[in-house]
Motif scaffolding. Structure first.
Motif, PDB file in Angstrom:
ATOM      1  N   GLU A  50       2.365   1.705  -3.389  1.00 19.88           N
ATOM      2  CA  GLU A  50       1.353   2.209  -4.323  1.00 19.88           C
ATOM      3  C   GLU A  50       1.087   3.685  -4.091  1.00 19.88           C
ATOM      4  OE1 GLU A  50      -1.814  -0.555  -3.498  1.00 19.88           O
ATOM      5  OE2 GLU A  50      -1.261  -1.840  -5.191  1.00 19.88           O
ATOM      6  N   ARG A  51       0.972   4.050  -2.829  1.00 20.30           N
ATOM      7  CA  ARG A  51       0.713   5.450  -2.480  1.00 20.30           C
ATOM      8  C   ARG A  51       1.877   6.338  -2.936  1.00 20.30           C
ATOM      9  NH1 ARG A  51      -0.018   7.651   3.697  1.00 20.30           N
ATOM     10  NH2 ARG A  51      -0.118   9.833   3.150  1.00 20.30           N
ATOM     11  N   ARG A 109       0.827  -1.215   0.000  1.00 18.64           N
ATOM     12  CA  ARG A 109       0.000   0.000   0.000  1.00 18.64           C
ATOM     13  C   ARG A 109       0.857   1.258   0.000  1.00 18.64           C
ATOM     14  NH1 ARG A 109      -2.870  -2.928  -1.775  1.00 18.64           N
ATOM     15  NH2 ARG A 109      -4.649  -3.979  -0.882  1.00 18.64           N
TER      16      ARG A 109
END
Length: 125
Positions: free
Chosen positions: A23-24, A20
């Protein structure tokens, strides 16, 4: 027996958290490069530094899937440009291209177009 189950769950949680954040990180940089009218090397470097704070807070995990390895490589490439002499336009072109290739490979796995869809119903006529 119980401990190994919770250890596996904890590993999964760490892995997901790491993915995550990657991805961020990449979305943040790609959005900046894609949407900003006035690109600036200083702003790019600040964005990298800000995102690095989040990335450094969590433990890196071994990623076994090709796409996640590619995502990790993309993030590392973004960080690599932080101290490079490359022009911001070159950075933009290379990172947007790499990001697009990554997205294409992820979508290819998710959606399989049925090439001969119309042939399915030929027997019915």
């Amino acid at each position: 027996m119980m401990a190994s189950g919770s250890a596996k769950k904890e590993d999964n949680t760490k892995r997901l958290r790491y993915i995550r954040v990657l991805e961020r990180f990449s979305k943040s940089i790609i959005n900046y490069l894609f949407k900003t009218e006035e690109l600036s090397r200083d702003v790019y470097d600040k964005k990298i530094d800000n995102n690095l704070k989040y990335l450094q807070r969590i433990e890196g995990v071994k990623l076994y899937k090709g796409e996640y390895n590619d995502l990790e490589a993309l993030v590392n490439r973004m960080i690599g440009y932080r101290n490079s002499e490359e022009a911001i336009e070159v950075i933009k072109d290379e990172l947007l291209y790499a990001s697009n290739q990554l997205e294409k490979s992820m979508n290819q796995r998710r959606y399989k177009k049925d090439k001969h869809e119309s042939d399915k119903f030929k027997d019915w006529e």
